[in-house]
Scaffold this motif. Structure first.
Motif, PDB file in Angstrom:
ATOM      1  N   UNK A  26       0.864  -1.184   0.000  1.00  0.00           N
ATOM      2  CA  UNK A  26       0.000   0.000   0.000  1.00  0.00           C
ATOM      3  C   UNK A  26       0.897   1.229   0.000  1.00  0.00           C
ATOM      4  N   UNK A  27       0.506   2.222  -0.802  1.00  0.00           N
ATOM      5  CA  UNK A  27       1.236   3.484  -0.856  1.00  0.00           C
ATOM      6  C   UNK A  27       0.378   4.583  -0.241  1.00  0.00           C
ATOM      7  N   UNK A  28       0.850   5.210   0.817  1.00  0.00           N
ATOM      8  CA  UNK A  28       0.209   6.395   1.360  1.00  0.00           C
ATOM      9  C   UNK A  28      -1.012   6.160   2.222  1.00  0.00           C
ATOM     10  N   UNK A  29      -1.663   7.270   2.576  1.00  0.00           N
ATOM     11  CA  UNK A  29      -2.806   7.282   3.487  1.00  0.00           C
ATOM     12  C   UNK A  29      -4.144   7.472   2.787  1.00  0.00           C
ATOM     13  N   UNK A  33     -13.845   5.707  -1.165  1.00  0.00           N
ATOM     14  CA  UNK A  33     -15.001   6.360  -0.537  1.00  0.00           C
ATOM     15  C   UNK A  33     -15.513   5.630   0.699  1.00  0.00           C
ATOM     16  N   UNK A  34     -15.194   4.325   0.841  1.00  0.00           N
ATOM     17  CA  UNK A  34     -15.629   3.619   2.046  1.00  0.00           C
ATOM     18  C   UNK A  34     -14.780   3.983   3.262  1.00  0.00           C
ATOM     19  N   UNK A  35     -13.698   4.751   3.022  1.00  0.00           N
ATOM     20  CA  UNK A  35     -12.852   5.207   4.114  1.00  0.00           C
ATOM     21  C   UNK A  35     -11.859   4.172   4.618  1.00  0.00           C
ATOM     22  N   UNK A  36     -11.900   2.951   4.072  1.00  0.00           N
ATOM     23  CA  UNK A  36     -11.032   1.879   4.567  1.00  0.00           C
ATOM     24  C   UNK A  36     -10.125   1.281   3.486  1.00  0.00           C
ATOM     25  N   UNK A  37     -10.643   1.136   2.273  1.00  0.00           N
ATOM     26  CA  UNK A  37      -9.872   0.510   1.199  1.00  0.00           C
ATOM     27  C   UNK A  37      -8.786   1.453   0.701  1.00  0.00           C
ATOM     28  N   UNK A  38      -7.524   1.002   0.686  1.00  0.00           N
ATOM     29  CA  UNK A  38      -6.449   1.864   0.179  1.00  0.00           C
ATOM     30  C   UNK A  38      -6.698   2.285  -1.265  1.00  0.00           C
ATOM     31  N   UNK A  39      -6.461   3.555  -1.550  1.00  0.00           N
ATOM     32  CA  UNK A  39      -6.646   4.059  -2.914  1.00  0.00           C
ATOM     33  C   UNK A  39      -5.498   3.650  -3.817  1.00  0.00           C
ATOM     34  N   UNK A  40      -4.312   3.494  -3.246  1.00  0.00           N
ATOM     35  CA  UNK A  40      -3.130   3.190  -4.046  1.00  0.00           C
ATOM     36  C   UNK A  40      -2.452   1.919  -3.533  1.00  0.00           C
ATOM     37  N   UNK A  41      -2.490   0.889  -4.361  1.00  0.00           N
ATOM     38  CA  UNK A  41      -1.801  -0.367  -4.044  1.00  0.00           C
ATOM     39  C   UNK A  41      -0.895  -0.715  -5.215  1.00  0.00           C
ATOM     40  N   UNK A 197      -1.471  16.562  -1.165  1.00  0.00           N
ATOM     41  CA  UNK A 197      -1.009  15.267  -0.638  1.00  0.00           C
ATOM     42  C   UNK A 197      -1.420  14.078  -1.510  1.00  0.00           C
ATOM     43  N   UNK A 198      -2.574  14.176  -2.167  1.00  0.00           N
ATOM     44  CA  UNK A 198      -2.999  13.107  -3.079  1.00  0.00           C
ATOM     45  C   UNK A 198      -2.025  12.999  -4.250  1.00  0.00           C
ATOM     46  N   UNK A 199      -1.624  14.136  -4.815  1.00  0.00           N
ATOM     47  CA  UNK A 199      -0.682  14.120  -5.924  1.00  0.00           C
ATOM     48  C   UNK A 199       0.693  13.619  -5.475  1.00  0.00           C
ATOM     49  N   UNK A 200       1.083  13.990  -4.278  1.00  0.00           N
ATOM     50  CA  UNK A 200       2.373  13.537  -3.746  1.00  0.00           C
ATOM     51  C   UNK A 200       2.375  12.016  -3.580  1.00  0.00           C
ATOM     52  N   UNK A 201       1.267  11.452  -3.114  1.00  0.00           N
ATOM     53  CA  UNK A 201       1.190   9.997  -2.965  1.00  0.00           C
ATOM     54  C   UNK A 201       1.141   9.301  -4.329  1.00  0.00           C
ATOM     55  N   UNK A 202       0.467   9.914  -5.293  1.00  0.00           N
ATOM     56  CA  UNK A 202       0.486   9.356  -6.639  1.00  0.00           C
ATOM     57  C   UNK A 202       1.923   9.342  -7.192  1.00  0.00           C
TER      58      UNK A 202
END
Length: 403
Positions: A26-29, A33-41, A197-202
């Motif tokens: 998993x990358x980042x925080x 939308x469910x608040x639990x599933x990582x957006x970036x794997x 922060x979203x762009x930084x994690x991307x």
């Protein structure tokens, strides 16, 4: 319908690869939308290669589908990216997009380097290309195929950072479309100050993908004919240029060695993800790679981004020991560096930008760019035309040299 032929002397081969990564993570925080599933794997890497081939060695005819497969998923993803109805876009675009071909030959053999004078080391030089928002591994096929036709192997990433139209999730088998910032949630207890922060994690995911993709490409049967050690050329467009800058200005992920990047090509760099109040994102290596930065006119008159970009390029040059160029193609648009600029037959401007970019890039790669530049260090004059529209004084297609 077929895109224009490559500009160099070699026919171009094309292969696609997907590899699992050895350490899924998993990358980042950022969360969905469910608040639990990582957006970036990071679970797998996907890329295309464009490379010089030999007429006598292949039996196929040039013509590979431009839209990545599955076509339906890509088109639904583009509908999400453009924020238009799928029912409106998909039927029309499917009929057109499914017929569009790149003038490359699928899985044809890589031409042997010793047969070509442009490869004095006995191996083909390597270019790594990172796409911008809404891009895929094939969106810049003209740029990549043109380089391949000149004697380069080009590895074109398809980033899984939710910046592209779509991909199929390897775990669930479901389509994953472009993710808008308003859809991004965050790990409990963390509230970001803005959307950066979203762009930084991307960017972090993209950096990891590039190192993983290069390791994976080293395991292919053609790797012995590609130069991974002497000079890797890092290139990108827009957010892909930001990725290139990030690769150069950040240490490699744990377990990886720094890349031997000696040259970089930045097309319309989007530098907003690098905080204006923070340190400039300059290369970490003592011997900085030479840089060829080409912007569209639209980006050159975007004052906030361009002022920061000029600051970066001037600092990159330092005391003049490192060659770094900042240029603008007049009357060009942001999308002209990609295939989108030539997807309609009447798009003469886009074809001109692609050729002008290619000619400039090849002079840069061959070390002869200084000989072809006129008016280096010009003062940019802005004129107002047609209902307060701003433009740089000069002729359409002219290469304006800032630095």
């Amino acid at each position: 319908m077929r895109l224009p032929k490559p500009l160099g002397r070699h026919p171009v081969g094309f292969s696609e690869y997907t590899f699992p990564v050895s350490n899924p993570r998993v990358i980042g925080k950022a969360r969905l939308e469910d608040g639990e599933t990582p957006a970036l794997r990071l679970e797998q890497v996907c890329f295309s290669t464009f490379y010089p081939t030999e007429d006598k060695l292949n039996k196929g005819k040039p013509g590979v589908g431009w839209l990545s497969r599955p076509v339906g998923a890509m088109l639904r993803g583009y509908a999400t990216f453009l924020n238009v109805s799928q029912w409106l876009l998909v039927p029309i675009a499917y009929m057109w997009g499914a017929l569009l071909k790149m003038p490359v030959i699928r899985d044809s053999p890589l031409r042997k380097p010793k047969e070509d004078a442009s490869s004095p080391l006995g191996k083909w030089p390597l270019v790594v290309f990172s796409h911008g928002l809404g891009g895929t591994r094939n969106t810049y096929s003209q740029f990549c195929a043109n380089l391949a036709s000149e004697g380069y192997v080009v590895l074109s990433l398809e980033h899984r950072d939710r910046s592209g139209p779509a991909f199929i999730d390897p775990a669930s088998g479901k389509e994953q479309h472009y993710l808008r910032i308003e859809q991004v949630k965050w790990e409990k207890g963390y509230t970001p100050p803005d959307h950066m922060p979203w762009k930084v994690e991307q960017l972090e995911l993209r950096r990891n993908e590039i190192y993983e993709a290069l390791n994976a490409f080293r395991t292919t049967e053609v790797a012995s004919q590609v130069d991974f050690e002497k000079n890797i050329v890092m290139a990108g467009h827009s957010f892909g240029s930001a990725t290139s800058i990030s690769i150069l200005s950040q240490p490699p992920p744990p377990g990886f060695e720094p890349l031997p990047i000696k040259q970089t090509i930045l097309l319309d760099p989007w530098v907003e993800p690098f905080a204006p109040s923070g340190p400039l994102p300059l290369p970490l290596s003592e011997e900085r790679p030479t840089a060829c930065v080409i912007t569209s006119e639209a980006f050159a008159i975007w004052d906030v981004n361009f002022d920061r970009l000029q600051e970066i390029v001037k600092a990159w040059k330092g005391d003049g020991k490192t060659a770094a160029y900042l240029m603008t193609i007049l009357r060009s648009k942001h999308a002209d560096f990609s295939d989108f600029g030539i997807l309609v037959p009447w798009a003469k401007r886009g074809a001109g930008v692609i050729k002008g970019t290619h000619d400039t890039v090849m002079k840069f790669l061959r070390g002869s760019l200084d000989d072809g530049l006129k008016g280096k260090g010009q003062v940019m004059e802005i004129e107002v035309v047609k209902k307060n529209k701003r433009q740089i004084s000069g002729e359409p297609g002219e290469l304006f040299v800032h630095v």
